[in-house]
Motif scaffolding. Structure first.
Motif, mmCIF file in Angstrom:
data_model
loop_
_atom_site.group_PDB
_atom_site.id
_atom_site.type_symbol
_atom_site.label_atom_id
_atom_site.label_comp_id
_atom_site.label_asym_id
_atom_site.label_seq_id
_atom_site.Cartn_x
_atom_site.Cartn_y
_atom_site.Cartn_z
ATOM 1 N N GLY A 350 0.704 -1.397 0.055
ATOM 2 C CA GLY A 350 -0.196 -0.029 -0.023
ATOM 3 C C GLY A 350 0.959 1.140 -0.018
ATOM 4 N N SER A 351 1.909 1.227 0.691
ATOM 5 C CA SER A 351 3.021 2.386 0.846
ATOM 6 C C SER A 351 3.530 2.829 -0.706
ATOM 7 C CB SER A 351 4.041 2.199 1.662
ATOM 8 O OG SER A 351 3.480 1.866 3.030
ATOM 9 N N TYR A 352 3.909 1.627 -1.141
ATOM 10 C CA TYR A 352 4.623 1.738 -2.595
ATOM 11 C C TYR A 352 3.489 1.984 -3.647
ATOM 12 C CZ TYR A 352 8.896 -0.277 -0.817
ATOM 13 O OH TYR A 352 10.121 -0.419 -0.028
ATOM 14 N N LEU A 353 2.297 1.514 -3.466
ATOM 15 C CA LEU A 353 1.272 2.126 -4.446
ATOM 16 C C LEU A 353 0.856 3.584 -4.211
ATOM 17 C CD1 LEU A 353 -1.034 1.116 -6.627
ATOM 18 C CD2 LEU A 353 -2.312 0.217 -4.802
ATOM 19 N N THR A 354 0.780 3.801 -3.018
ATOM 20 C CA THR A 354 0.426 5.139 -2.682
ATOM 21 C C THR A 354 1.464 6.314 -3.289
ATOM 22 O OG1 THR A 354 -0.401 4.833 -0.635
ATOM 23 C CG2 THR A 354 0.295 7.011 -0.787
ATOM 24 N N ALA A 355 2.784 5.817 -3.244
ATOM 25 C CA ALA A 355 3.869 6.635 -3.761
ATOM 26 C C ALA A 355 3.694 6.623 -5.432
ATOM 27 C CB ALA A 355 5.182 6.145 -3.500
ATOM 28 N N VAL A 356 3.483 5.484 -6.093
ATOM 29 C CA VAL A 356 3.184 5.582 -7.266
ATOM 30 C C VAL A 356 2.171 6.314 -7.928
ATOM 31 C CG1 VAL A 356 2.727 3.840 -9.320
ATOM 32 C CG2 VAL A 356 4.513 3.362 -7.800
ATOM 33 N N LEU A 357 0.889 6.157 -7.230
ATOM 34 C CA LEU A 357 -0.286 6.943 -7.511
ATOM 35 C C LEU A 357 0.084 8.464 -7.322
ATOM 36 C CD1 LEU A 357 -2.941 5.063 -5.885
ATOM 37 C CD2 LEU A 357 -2.580 5.205 -8.040
ATOM 38 N N ALA A 358 0.811 8.862 -6.442
ATOM 39 C CA ALA A 358 1.240 10.448 -6.244
ATOM 40 C C ALA A 358 1.969 10.900 -7.408
ATOM 41 C CB ALA A 358 2.365 10.665 -5.340
ATOM 42 N N LEU A 359 2.748 10.376 -8.267
ATOM 43 C CA LEU A 359 3.337 10.461 -9.482
ATOM 44 C C LEU A 359 2.295 10.712 -10.462
ATOM 45 C CD1 LEU A 359 6.116 7.747 -10.095
ATOM 46 C CD2 LEU A 359 6.588 10.099 -9.298
ATOM 47 N N PHE A 360 1.515 10.105 -10.591
ATOM 48 C CA PHE A 360 0.246 10.403 -11.630
ATOM 49 C C PHE A 360 -0.715 11.561 -11.364
ATOM 50 C CE2 PHE A 360 1.650 6.137 -12.324
ATOM 51 C CZ PHE A 360 1.642 5.874 -13.590
ATOM 52 N N THR A 361 -0.414 12.209 -10.183
ATOM 53 C CA THR A 361 -1.287 13.441 -9.848
ATOM 54 C C THR A 361 -0.683 14.613 -10.568
ATOM 55 O OG1 THR A 361 0.259 14.032 -8.108
ATOM 56 C CG2 THR A 361 -1.803 12.816 -7.413
ATOM 57 N N ILE A 362 0.438 14.369 -11.302
ATOM 58 C CA ILE A 362 1.344 15.679 -11.940
ATOM 59 C C ILE A 362 1.122 16.766 -11.149
ATOM 60 C CG2 ILE A 362 1.496 16.405 -14.519
ATOM 61 C CD1 ILE A 362 1.444 13.620 -14.492
ATOM 62 N N PRO A 363 1.783 17.008 -10.246
ATOM 63 C CA PRO A 363 1.643 18.082 -9.326
ATOM 64 C C PRO A 363 2.126 19.243 -9.748
ATOM 65 C CG PRO A 363 3.549 16.604 -8.471
ATOM 66 C CD PRO A 363 2.812 15.749 -9.490
ATOM 67 N N TRP A 364 3.193 19.178 -10.697
ATOM 68 C CA TRP A 364 3.727 20.662 -11.056
ATOM 69 C C TRP A 364 2.693 21.286 -12.127
ATOM 70 C CZ3 TRP A 364 5.838 15.923 -12.467
ATOM 71 C CH2 TRP A 364 5.499 15.461 -13.641
ATOM 72 N N LYS A 365 1.831 20.470 -12.687
ATOM 73 C CA LYS A 365 0.617 20.934 -13.327
ATOM 74 C C LYS A 365 -0.469 21.750 -12.496
ATOM 75 C CE LYS A 365 -0.118 21.214 -17.123
ATOM 76 N NZ LYS A 365 0.360 22.388 -18.004
ATOM 77 N N LEU A 366 -0.750 20.849 -11.412
ATOM 78 C CA LEU A 366 -1.695 21.194 -10.422
ATOM 79 C C LEU A 366 -1.291 22.621 -9.777
ATOM 80 C CD1 LEU A 366 -2.327 18.107 -8.537
ATOM 81 C CD2 LEU A 366 -3.830 18.942 -10.037
ATOM 82 N N MET A 367 0.110 22.751 -9.540
ATOM 83 C CA MET A 367 0.529 24.172 -8.909
ATOM 84 C C MET A 367 0.462 25.201 -9.697
ATOM 85 S SD MET A 367 1.087 23.233 -5.727
ATOM 86 C CE MET A 367 2.280 24.549 -4.976
ATOM 87 N N GLU A 368 0.301 24.943 -11.154
ATOM 88 C CA GLU A 368 -0.117 26.177 -12.021
ATOM 89 C C GLU A 368 -1.053 26.963 -11.460
ATOM 90 O OE1 GLU A 368 -0.211 24.733 -16.071
ATOM 91 O OE2 GLU A 368 2.188 24.573 -16.045
#
Length: 488
Positions: A350-368
């Motif tokens: 679950g920890s590793y899956l959480t980390a992988v899912l976080a990549l797909f949030t594309i945070p640099w686009k969200l922060m725009e």
């Protein structure tokens, strides 16, 4: 209590990581809980929040009072909601089966997990920008690496900084909760080095503490100050409202109930007050040094000329970001995902899956469009305050702190309600969220939104008790042969 005493748990409701911990597995002492909070509080978004309170016109002393008030309330909520975890050795998604139902619990758990994954991505990207600054100081050509190549607007050097910083989280998770425990013990105190140095710089540049703390605010009378003060307290609590829910994920490892209570007291009010002092001092010092108050601690670091100061500061800030990410944004989703698919997902997966899912949030686009992202996450987070209200009402008022452990893992026990869902908990949560958030859309009720966490918790707390007593679930009247009654 022994996990072997649980009689025939349903396969779809358990795995090794969701079972209650044996006493010998509960090794966390007060210092471990204190270090968790030392690591969580000292981070970039909290610094910006404190600086923002000064920017809206509150005086340094008023901001300090807000932090102390909020931290005392936080301590009370965390100690109360962490009680069941320390008493029974159960994680958050299992405990809320008592109120939401054995299957209904998946809904608030996944909602909590979703918010955490989004914040994991955003915090990781924020930390990677600090790392990017360090790499630019070590290697000036780092910024031009890859030329014009980019991924959705993020250039190669920025992407590599992000992926490298993200990968460090995986190393911390290598040995599960035990590695998290060891990491937090030294990571939290280490952050004091940077903020201590920045306080010294700010005091020096401002000519002492006097000029900083003698600055008046624009709110003078009680009537003028009350709502900004209340909104500030609510905002600080709102940052940690999600961790209030899943604090049992940590307190289940407590050696005794007193250890978790003492540890959270040592780690919250005192540590938060020190952090507020540092944030206020540095923000005001930056105004003297640069002509404007700077909320972003990373922005302040970019204005220093000494590469060694920048290197030490950035490394420590990165450690602080990893610390808050692991504790606040990875542990909960790991258990939440395991609760939904226990046959396939344990805590580590679950920890590793959480980390992988976080990549797909594309945070640099969200922060725009950070304003809309924070508003969206705030809206979802506003729904989690009422969940805390339901949890506390169920455990302390309805259950009198007594849980029937067998039935938390049973598809036919008292926590099954109707097909695994307790409509009373969902209705109370909905009412709490509706009334606390309605001020976002109805200007005349904006005051309710300013204190949304308090409103949401209180409404859901009272609504749940009322609904459970007006229409009590039938299984609650059925005697059960085995129940754990251990209070430490």
């Amino acid at each position: 209590m022994s996990i072997e005493k649980i009689k025939q748990p349903a396969a779809g409701l358990t795995n090794k990581d969701l079972l209650p911990l044996e006493q010998e597995q509960r090794t966390w002492k007060a210092v471990n809980f204190a270090s968790i909070w030392m690591g969580c509080i000292h981070n970039i978004p909290t610094y910006a929040t404190v600086g923002g309170l000064i920017a809206i016109g509150l005086s340094p002393w008023q901001v300090l009072a807000i932090i102390i008030t909020a931290s005392l309330i936080l301590f009370g909520a965390l100690a109360l909601n962490g009680h069941a975890g320390a008493k029974y050795g159960l994680p958050f998604p299992v405990i809320i089966r008592a109120s939401y139902g054995v299957y209904g619990a998946n809904i608030p758990a996944l909602l909590r997990g979703f918010v955490a994954i989004m914040w994991l991505g955003i915090q990781t990207f924020a930390g990677s920008t600090a790392l990017h600054i360090l790499l630019l100081n070590v290697w000036p050509g780092w910024g031009s690496l890859g030329g014009d190549w980019n991924v959705l607007g993020l250039h190669a050097s920025g992407l590599l900084s992000f992926v490298f910083f993200w990968a460090i989280h995986l190393l911390v998770l290598n040995h599960g909760m035990e590695s998290i425990k060891k990491f937090e013990v030294w990571a939290g105190p280490l952050v004091y080095l940077v903020f201590g140095g920045m306080v010294w710089w700010a005091v020096d540049i401002a000519g002492g503490l006097g000029p900083i703390y003698s600055q008046p605010g624009k709110f003078h009378s009680f009537a003028e100050t009350f709502w900004p003060f209340a909104a500030g307290v609510t905002g600080i609590i709102g940052i940690w409202a999600t961790l209030i829910l899943n604090i049992p994920d940590f307190t289940r490892f407590a050696k005794t109930q007193k250890e978790q209570i003492k540890g959270q007291f040592y780690g919250l009010p005192g540590t938060f007050a020190l952090f507020a002092f540092a944030s206020i001092t540095v923000t005001s010092g930056s105004q003297v040094a640069f002509g404007e108050p700077i909320w972003d601690v990373v922005d302040i670091l970019t204005r220093f000329d000494n590469p060694y100061v920048i290197a030490l500061s950035v490394i420590t800030l990165c450690i602080a970001t990893i610390s808050v990410n692991v504790a606040a944004n990875i542990v909960s989703p790991a258990y939440d995902l395991a609760n939904v698919w226990p046959k396939y997902i344990n805590f580590r997966r679950g920890s590793y899956l959480t980390a992988v899912l976080a990549l797909f949030t594309i945070p640099w686009k969200l922060m725009e469009s950070a304003t809309s992202v924070y508003a969206f996450l705030g809206l979802i987070g506003g729904m989690l305050g009422p969940v805390a209200g339901v949890m506390m009402a169920d455990y302390f008022i309805i259950r009198k702190r007594q849980l029937f452990i067998d039935e938390l893992y049973s598809e036919t026990g008292r926590y099954t309600y109707y097909k695994g869902y307790n409509y009373r908990a969902f209705l109370a949560t909905f009412l709490g969220a509706l009334i606390s958030l309605i001020g976002m859309y109805v200007p005349v009720l904006a005051g309710l939104y300013d204190i949304s966490w308090f409103v949401g918790v209180l409404i859901s707390f009272l609504s749940y008790i009322t609904l459970m007593r007006l229409h009590p679930p039938y299984p609650a009247a059925v005697p059960v042969p085995y129940a754990v009654n251990v209070d430490k």
